[in-house]
Scaffold this motif. Structure first.
Motif, PDB file in Angstrom:
ATOM      1  N   PRO B 295      49.332  38.684  61.182  1.00  0.00           N
ATOM      2  CA  PRO B 295      49.108  39.093  62.562  1.00  0.00           C
ATOM      3  C   PRO B 295      47.635  39.353  62.828  1.00  0.00           C
ATOM      4  N   VAL B 296      46.924  38.296  63.186  1.00  0.00           N
ATOM      5  CA  VAL B 296      45.479  38.399  63.372  1.00  0.00           C
ATOM      6  C   VAL B 296      45.134  39.434  64.442  1.00  0.00           C
ATOM      7  N   THR B 297      45.934  39.410  65.488  1.00  0.00           N
ATOM      8  CA  THR B 297      45.671  40.346  66.571  1.00  0.00           C
ATOM      9  C   THR B 297      45.797  41.794  66.104  1.00  0.00           C
ATOM     10  N   GLU B 298      46.854  42.068  65.355  1.00  0.00           N
ATOM     11  CA  GLU B 298      47.031  43.423  64.833  1.00  0.00           C
ATOM     12  C   GLU B 298      45.921  43.792  63.863  1.00  0.00           C
ATOM     13  N   GLN B 299      45.504  42.807  63.112  1.00  0.00           N
ATOM     14  CA  GLN B 299      44.418  43.074  62.167  1.00  0.00           C
ATOM     15  C   GLN B 299      43.152  43.492  62.905  1.00  0.00           C
ATOM     16  N   ALA B 300      42.888  42.767  63.972  1.00  0.00           N
ATOM     17  CA  ALA B 300      41.704  43.092  64.762  1.00  0.00           C
ATOM     18  C   ALA B 300      41.826  44.503  65.335  1.00  0.00           C
ATOM     19  N   ALA B 301      43.015  44.816  65.817  1.00  0.00           N
ATOM     20  CA  ALA B 301      43.239  46.148  66.384  1.00  0.00           C
ATOM     21  C   ALA B 301      43.036  47.213  65.311  1.00  0.00           C
ATOM     22  N   ALA B 302      43.552  46.935  64.135  1.00  0.00           N
ATOM     23  CA  ALA B 302      43.413  47.894  63.037  1.00  0.00           C
ATOM     24  C   ALA B 302      41.946  48.087  62.683  1.00  0.00           C
ATOM     25  N   MET B 303      41.207  47.012  62.739  1.00  0.00           N
ATOM     26  CA  MET B 303      39.795  47.083  62.407  1.00  0.00           C
ATOM     27  C   MET B 303      39.047  47.964  63.411  1.00  0.00           C
ATOM     28  N   VAL B 304      39.401  47.800  64.660  1.00  0.00           N
ATOM     29  CA  VAL B 304      38.766  48.613  65.696  1.00  0.00           C
ATOM     30  C   VAL B 304      39.111  50.086  65.480  1.00  0.00           C
ATOM     31  N   ARG B 305      40.358  50.338  65.137  1.00  0.00           N
ATOM     32  CA  ARG B 305      40.779  51.709  64.894  1.00  0.00           C
ATOM     33  C   ARG B 305      39.982  52.309  63.730  1.00  0.00           C
ATOM     34  N   LEU B 306      39.805  51.492  62.723  1.00  0.00           N
ATOM     35  CA  LEU B 306      39.059  51.926  61.548  1.00  0.00           C
ATOM     36  C   LEU B 306      37.626  52.297  61.922  1.00  0.00           C
ATOM     37  N   LEU B 307      37.037  51.483  62.754  1.00  0.00           N
ATOM     38  CA  LEU B 307      35.661  51.730  63.166  1.00  0.00           C
ATOM     39  C   LEU B 307      35.561  53.020  63.976  1.00  0.00           C
ATOM     40  N   LEU B 308      36.535  53.199  64.834  1.00  0.00           N
ATOM     41  CA  LEU B 308      36.577  54.419  65.631  1.00  0.00           C
ATOM     42  C   LEU B 308      36.692  55.641  64.733  1.00  0.00           C
ATOM     43  N   ASN B 309      37.520  55.534  63.731  1.00  0.00           N
ATOM     44  CA  ASN B 309      37.669  56.635  62.781  1.00  0.00           C
ATOM     45  C   ASN B 309      36.358  56.916  62.060  1.00  0.00           C
ATOM     46  N   LEU B 310      35.638  55.845  61.816  1.00  0.00           N
ATOM     47  CA  LEU B 310      34.347  55.998  61.152  1.00  0.00           C
ATOM     48  C   LEU B 310      33.390  56.787  62.044  1.00  0.00           C
ATOM     49  N   PHE B 311      33.492  56.540  63.351  1.00  0.00           N
ATOM     50  CA  PHE B 311      32.650  57.281  64.283  1.00  0.00           C
ATOM     51  C   PHE B 311      33.050  58.749  64.320  1.00  0.00           C
ATOM     52  N   GLU B 312      34.340  58.953  64.344  1.00  0.00           N
ATOM     53  CA  GLU B 312      34.839  60.280  64.665  1.00  0.00           C
ATOM     54  C   GLU B 312      35.423  61.030  63.483  1.00  0.00           C
ATOM     55  N   GLY B 313      35.288  60.435  62.313  1.00  0.00           N
ATOM     56  CA  GLY B 313      35.718  61.165  61.130  1.00  0.00           C
ATOM     57  C   GLY B 313      37.207  61.165  60.864  1.00  0.00           C
ATOM     58  N   GLY B 314      37.893  60.128  61.276  1.00  0.00           N
ATOM     59  CA  GLY B 314      39.306  60.013  60.923  1.00  0.00           C
ATOM     60  C   GLY B 314      39.465  59.328  59.576  1.00  0.00           C
ATOM     61  N   PRO B 315      40.689  59.020  59.201  1.00  0.00           N
ATOM     62  CA  PRO B 315      40.916  58.357  57.913  1.00  0.00           C
ATOM     63  C   PRO B 315      40.391  56.921  57.925  1.00  0.00           C
ATOM     64  N   THR B 316      39.834  56.520  56.821  1.00  0.00           N
ATOM     65  CA  THR B 316      39.269  55.176  56.758  1.00  0.00           C
ATOM     66  C   THR B 316      39.763  54.427  55.532  1.00  0.00           C
ATOM     67  N   ASP B 317      41.007  54.662  55.200  1.00  0.00           N
ATOM     68  CA  ASP B 317      41.579  53.933  54.072  1.00  0.00           C
ATOM     69  C   ASP B 317      41.785  52.471  54.452  1.00  0.00           C
ATOM     70  N   PRO B 318      41.644  51.598  53.487  1.00  0.00           N
ATOM     71  CA  PRO B 318      41.879  50.179  53.748  1.00  0.00           C
ATOM     72  C   PRO B 318      43.277  49.959  54.305  1.00  0.00           C
ATOM     73  N   ILE B 319      43.406  48.963  55.158  1.00  0.00           N
ATOM     74  CA  ILE B 319      44.701  48.654  55.754  1.00  0.00           C
ATOM     75  C   ILE B 319      45.115  47.252  55.326  1.00  0.00           C
ATOM     76  N   ILE B 320      46.258  47.169  54.696  1.00  0.00           N
ATOM     77  CA  ILE B 320      46.768  45.863  54.274  1.00  0.00           C
ATOM     78  C   ILE B 320      48.008  45.556  55.098  1.00  0.00           C
ATOM     79  N   LEU B 321      47.963  44.456  55.842  1.00  0.00           N
ATOM     80  CA  LEU B 321      49.102  44.133  56.696  1.00  0.00           C
ATOM     81  C   LEU B 321      49.952  43.045  56.055  1.00  0.00           C
ATOM     82  N   PRO B 322      51.265  43.120  56.229  1.00  0.00           N
ATOM     83  CA  PRO B 322      52.156  42.158  55.585  1.00  0.00           C
ATOM     84  C   PRO B 322      52.128  40.806  56.287  1.00  0.00           C
ATOM     85  N   THR B 323      52.522  39.770  55.580  1.00  0.00           N
ATOM     86  CA  THR B 323      52.642  38.441  56.179  1.00  0.00           C
ATOM     87  C   THR B 323      54.117  38.131  56.369  1.00  0.00           C
ATOM     88  N   GLU B 324      54.373  37.094  57.141  1.00  0.00           N
ATOM     89  CA  GLU B 324      55.753  36.753  57.452  1.00  0.00           C
ATOM     90  C   GLU B 324      55.948  35.250  57.247  1.00  0.00           C
TER      91      GLU B 324
END
Lengths: 331, 331
Positions: B295-324
């Motif tokens: 899910p490329v779209t979800e991956q992109a969304a997750a990446m944005v979330r990660l970046l936001l967390n980096l700004f604001e000090g949220g969790p920044t653990d790697p995110i691995i998304l499943p394939t189908e």
DNA sequence: GATGGTTGAGAGAGCGCTCTCTCACGAGAT
DNA sequence: ATCTCGTGAGAGAGCGCTCTCTCAACCATC
């Protein structure tokens, strides 16, 4: 610990901020030994000028917006032309040290965002990729008193310099190729008629058919693969005896080939097919597609040149680039 | 005549610059009738805040760089994944009012340019699309003390949050599908081994073959269509009796299908084919391609979330998304 | 030795904005 | 009536840079 400022550099080099600034901007009125001292301070501190401060005083940003005004899915996943245009334009602009800000303007809401951004002074100029006639963005941007150039002739008569390819001439060349091959019943799958490219390519088709005394057979698609397949089925239903089809872009041509195969027609033996654009996939269809190539890279370069002229007062006449017939096996 | 400043707005509304600023930034400590007066002045003058001045004082730019570190041609014309990722990430970022600055870093020279730009404070953060292990950019950027997230696990061990899809698991699912269909001689066309995706997908293939007691038959491509065609020919030469092939991406799978057709093999009757990525074209191959969707779209969304967390000090653990696994006709 | 011209470097204003600090004012408490 | 406190608005500093203006120093000229 923050980033070092010009002040820090100047202090370290034992000069004034003004002199440090002179060195940073490569002015020549600085004695060599002073320049060296400043340069050393810059290196040691890892100084990088603050762009916000700089553009606040210079009123330049050295970046231009690349506004893509199309529904998002279409732009990227489907039509490779957009991608190529974006890449080429990016590279051209980077070569002259302008940064590219990519903006997708797919919805009215994002239109507003784009306008706000542009008028916020973020960029020195705009390159507009907009294909639909009804698009309000060209005129909106031209009102913003920001330098704008367009990729593709704007549908509404608005005073924006543009680069385009010779859609009419290209279509004429493609259809002429079919006529000269002795094809008698030449249909077309036209593009959407709210797009200049769609209109012009249909005009080219009609021009040649009229001159060669053939009847025109028209189906209309929307430049997607799927619509090409649908249109081809429709054409075959309308006129089973057709022996050629000029398709207004390659993506639709791919769909058309699919429909022809399903209908048991051999290409080019039964039906010859000519596409338009020469996308990458055109080489890999079964059979490879005869099509009209237009130099996207050169177009992007021309657009950048146009924008530069807009900045510096050079000529800003529209630029129309010729297309080239690429003969493969489908016609 | 220049653009109106906050000063002008304040003067027109008969208030101080500070109050005008408060209205512009939506602060609530302004009496309603004053706010209205200021708003009217803004509208009448067509005031838009100057972004340079604003970010000079706030130290924010509200834009993030999307750095694509791949040879340019590859990025756009060939692999639609990049395009999709770029589009998705753009839309996600725009939704939170961050502007996207697209940067192509194809050569060492442009690497330098990118680093200069990033460290010039033009952007608040960086999203990195880099696939090659040898790429020096991830570590270079992480040294710049700028928030960076990566699309795809960085090959060098560098402390950057990332989003990735489960390449190993996906490959395993694909090969397992072939095993369960009773295929005996399952080859693979692997991706380049200097790319994480290439490595991991080969690992997944090997895992299943090992467990199912089959011999592995490997050819290596570079994720381009052409290399897929070449690798398939090579595999057929090495082992004419193979009855299945797991191809590490769809683009190569398209090339492989072509070679199989030319060699007179029927798909899936003689040889089953499984791809990876589920690009648009996978639906239109002959026969349509069985492949693994991520899910490329979800991956992109997750990446944005990660970046936001980096700004604001949220969790920044790697995110691995499943394939189908998407089963079509090729396997 | 006085004058003029040239070159190199510093002082300082100002780009347009945000934000802290200060203050005026009126309401409520004493 | 005095004091405190909250609220709304203004004054002004300062973000980091560029660029004009000014001036010191030096050499050449008369």
């Amino acid at each position: 610990m923050r980033r070092p400022t010009l002040e820090a550099v100047a202090a370290r080099a034992g000069v004034s901020r003004a002199t440090a600034s002179r060195v940073v901007n490569g002015q020549t009125t600085v004695a060599p030994h002073i320049r060296d001292a400043v340069q050393r301070a810059i290196d040691e501190l890892g100084y990088v000028p603050n762009s916000a401060a700089r553009s606040l005083v210079t009123q330049r940003t050295d970046s231009v917006a690349l506004v893509v005004s199309e529904p998002g899915t279409r732009v990227f996943s489907e039509d490779p032309l957009f991608s190529t245009a974006i890449r080429s334009a990016s590279m051209e602009l980077e070569a002259i040290n302008k940064q590219v800000v990519l903006m997708l303007a797919s919805s009215p809401k994002s239109h507003a965002r784009v306008e706000r951004y542009i008028s916020g002074g973020h960029v020195d100029g705009v390159m507009l990729l907009s294909m639909h006639g009804a698009d309000p963005l060209p005129s909106a941007l031209s009102r913003l008193r920001v330098p704008v150039v367009s990729y593709g002739r704007p549908a509404v008569p608005v005073d924006i310099p543009f680069v385009d390819n010779d859609n009419v001439g290209g279509a004429e060349a493609g259809v002429r190729h079919l006529v000269e091959a002795g094809r008698r019943r030449i249909a077309t799958i036209a593009g959407p008629q709210d797009m200049i490219a769609g209109q012009d390519r249909l005009t080219g088709y009609r021009n040649i058919l009229r001159d060669s005394d053939r009847r025109s057979i028209v189906a209309v698609g929307d430049f997607t693969r799927e619509s090409g397949a649908v249109a081809m089925r429709q054409l075959l239903g309308d006129d089973p005896g057709l022996d050629a089809v000029f398709v207004a872009n390659d993506l639709m041509a791919v769909g058309a080939l699919q429909s022809l195969r399903q209908a048991g027609r051999r290409v080019p033996d039964d039906v010859a097919v000519v596409g338009f654009d020469d996308i990458e996939a055109a080489k890999y269809t079964e059979p490879p597609l005869t099509t009209l190539r237009h130099p996207v890279t050169e177009q992007a370069a021309a657009m950048v040149r146009l924008l530069l002229n807009l900045f510096e007062g050079g000529p800003t006449d529209p630029i129309i680039l010729p297309t080239e017939l690429v003969v493969r096996e489908s016609a």
